[in-house]
Design an enzyme around this catalytic site. Sequence first.
Site, PDB file in Angstrom:
ATOM      1  N   SER A 144     -21.406  22.286  11.759  1.00 41.98           N
ATOM      2  CA  SER A 144     -21.697  21.573  13.009  1.00 41.98           C
ATOM      3  C   SER A 144     -21.536  22.571  14.156  1.00 41.98           C
ATOM      4  O   SER A 144     -20.924  23.630  13.983  1.00 41.98           O
ATOM      5  CB  SER A 144     -20.673  20.433  13.175  1.00 41.98           C
ATOM      6  N   TYR A 157     -11.831  17.122  13.050  1.00 48.95           N
ATOM      7  CA  TYR A 157     -13.263  17.377  12.820  1.00 48.95           C
ATOM      8  C   TYR A 157     -13.604  18.831  13.157  1.00 48.95           C
ATOM      9  O   TYR A 157     -14.297  19.513  12.389  1.00 48.95           O
ATOM     10  CB  TYR A 157     -14.096  16.408  13.667  1.00 48.95           C
TER      11      TYR A 157
HETATM   12  N1  LIG Z   1     -24.595  13.118  13.403  1.00 50.14           N
HETATM   13  C1  LIG Z   1     -24.328  14.237  14.081  1.00 50.14           C
HETATM   14  O1  LIG Z   1     -24.500  14.321  15.303  1.00 50.14           O
HETATM   15  C2  LIG Z   1     -23.815  15.458  13.340  1.00 50.14           C
HETATM   16  C3  LIG Z   1     -23.704  16.668  14.040  1.00 50.14           C
HETATM   17  C4  LIG Z   1     -23.222  17.788  13.378  1.00 50.14           C
HETATM   18  C5  LIG Z   1     -22.865  17.714  12.049  1.00 50.14           C
HETATM   19  N2  LIG Z   1     -22.972  16.533  11.397  1.00 50.14           N
HETATM   20  C6  LIG Z   1     -22.581  16.498   9.990  1.00 50.14           C
HETATM   21  O2  LIG Z   1     -23.710  16.144   9.219  1.00 50.14           O
HETATM   22  C7  LIG Z   1     -23.283  15.495   8.022  1.00 50.14           C
HETATM   23  C8  LIG Z   1     -24.028  14.192   7.893  1.00 50.14           C
HETATM   24  O3  LIG Z   1     -23.745  13.404   9.035  1.00 50.14           O
HETATM   25  P1  LIG Z   1     -24.583  12.097   9.425  1.00 50.14           P
HETATM   26  O4  LIG Z   1     -24.828  12.107  10.878  1.00 50.14           O
HETATM   27  O5  LIG Z   1     -25.732  11.939   8.499  1.00 50.14           O
HETATM   28  O6  LIG Z   1     -23.440  10.998   9.149  1.00 50.14           O
HETATM   29  P2  LIG Z   1     -23.502   9.642   8.340  1.00 50.14           P
HETATM   30  O7  LIG Z   1     -22.214   8.973   8.518  1.00 50.14           O
HETATM   31  O8  LIG Z   1     -24.778   8.915   8.673  1.00 50.14           O
HETATM   32  O9  LIG Z   1     -23.661  10.185   6.843  1.00 50.14           O
HETATM   33  C9  LIG Z   1     -22.588  10.694   6.108  1.00 50.14           C
HETATM   34  C10 LIG Z   1     -22.696  10.145   4.710  1.00 50.14           C
HETATM   35  O10 LIG Z   1     -21.627  10.704   3.943  1.00 50.14           O
HETATM   36  C11 LIG Z   1     -21.082   9.669   3.163  1.00 50.14           C
HETATM   37  N3  LIG Z   1     -19.675   9.976   2.871  1.00 50.14           N
HETATM   38  C12 LIG Z   1     -18.647   9.982   3.750  1.00 50.14           C
HETATM   39  N4  LIG Z   1     -17.509  10.272   3.104  1.00 50.14           N
HETATM   40  C13 LIG Z   1     -17.830  10.446   1.802  1.00 50.14           C
HETATM   41  C14 LIG Z   1     -17.079  10.746   0.639  1.00 50.14           C
HETATM   42  N5  LIG Z   1     -15.748  10.916   0.682  1.00 50.14           N
HETATM   43  N6  LIG Z   1     -17.734  10.884  -0.533  1.00 50.14           N
HETATM   44  C15 LIG Z   1     -19.082  10.697  -0.601  1.00 50.14           C
HETATM   45  N7  LIG Z   1     -19.843  10.382   0.469  1.00 50.14           N
HETATM   46  C16 LIG Z   1     -19.219  10.264   1.648  1.00 50.14           C
HETATM   47  C17 LIG Z   1     -21.210   8.399   3.988  1.00 50.14           C
HETATM   48  O11 LIG Z   1     -21.188   7.235   3.186  1.00 50.14           O
HETATM   49  C18 LIG Z   1     -22.548   8.627   4.671  1.00 50.14           C
HETATM   50  O12 LIG Z   1     -23.637   8.050   3.955  1.00 50.14           O
HETATM   51  C19 LIG Z   1     -21.767  15.348   8.133  1.00 50.14           C
HETATM   52  O13 LIG Z   1     -21.140  16.405   7.432  1.00 50.14           O
HETATM   53  C20 LIG Z   1     -21.526  15.493   9.623  1.00 50.14           C
HETATM   54  O14 LIG Z   1     -20.224  15.912   9.906  1.00 50.14           O
HETATM   55  C21 LIG Z   1     -23.450  15.409  11.999  1.00 50.14           C
END
Ligand SMILES: NC(=O)c1ccc[n+]([C@@H]2O[C@H](COP(=O)([O-])OP(=O)(O)OC[C@H]3O[C@@H](n4cnc5c(N)ncnc54)[C@H](O)[C@@H]3O)[C@@H](O)[C@H]2O)c1
Length: 258
Positions: A144, A157
């Site tokens: 991220s 985080y």
């Molecule tokens: N959304 C943003 O703005 C953003 C920005 C930078 C990085 N990220 C990173 O991108 C990745 C995806 O984020 P997103 O926005 O799609 O979030 P999201 O919450 O939509 O998706 C995350 C998914 O991971 C699954 N998950 C969570 N914990 C878990 C576990 N212990 N075992 C298995 N599955 C698990 C959840 O059920 C969910 O479907 C994450 O690593 C997040 O930190 C997101």
Amino acid sequence: MLDSNRLEGKVALITGAGGAIGAATARLMAARGARIIGVDRDQSSLDALKDDLGDALLATVVADVTDEAAVRGYVEAAKAAAGRIDVFFNNAGIEGPAHPLPDFPLADFQRVIAVNVTGVFLGMKYVIPVMLAGGGGAIINTSSTAGLRGTGGLCAYIASKHAVIGLTRTAADEWAAHGIRVNCVNPGPIESRMMRSIEQGLQPGDNGAVHDAISAANPARRYGLPEEVATMVAFLASDDARYVHGAIHAVDGGRTAV
Ligand SMILES: NC(=O)c1ccc[n+]([C@@H]2O[C@H](COP(=O)([O-])OP(=O)(O)OC[C@H]3O[C@@H](n4cnc5c(N)ncnc54)[C@H](O)[C@@H]3O)[C@@H](O)[C@H]2O)c1
């Protein structure tokens, strides 16, 4: 001849496949010819992925990425379904709550580290031997802009996403000579459930003020879309990225440029 569009014949294993970025990437990779194995702890989000991907979705596995036996299980399931893993999008993650550091509950800190760091470590631990047996592959870990910058209130985080960069660089050094490329993608703020949660955490009762402030501070003056992260991940997964190893790939509208 470069053709960044094609992932024909590749088997892609995706964790957090039911979430915003995981599902968008699964859809794009499938459209470019990959077959997908989706992993998530949430069954209903995997069911939605089935409706989207049809036959391109080889298998889904409900698993908690912090549980070593469950990780071994999803890697075994991928082997059983496809016989190989060419691409691993190691992407499951959680945001955790927002508190000043002295008030941050230890249990919340440990849970964020467990999912975002231990989960990424365990995924690579069990996928790398399978990739090696298949002659190589590409791993993309989701870090991220939180892996590159600090934000008050989000110590767990921020620490976890910095750690993902360390894991990426270490694995790249270990496995590049063996045909496994390891990179990370560093999304900035993406229009998603996760950012709504972070906005609420930073300013409870927020009615868009944090969204507006984050957008205004970004050179692109907006959040990104999950699909805009997916295009970077699909490129890193493709053979066109064959000399791209151990690197950080921001998809952040310029957030970390300023
Ligand atoms: N959304 C943003 O703005 C953003 C920005 C930078 C990085 N990220 C990173 O991108 C990745 C995806 O984020 P997103 O926005 O799609 O979030 P999201 O919450 O939509 O998706 C995350 C998914 O991971 C699954 N998950 C969570 N914990 C878990 C576990 N212990 N075992 C298995 N599955 C698990 C959840 O059920 C969910 O479907 C994450 O690593 C997040 O930190 C997101």
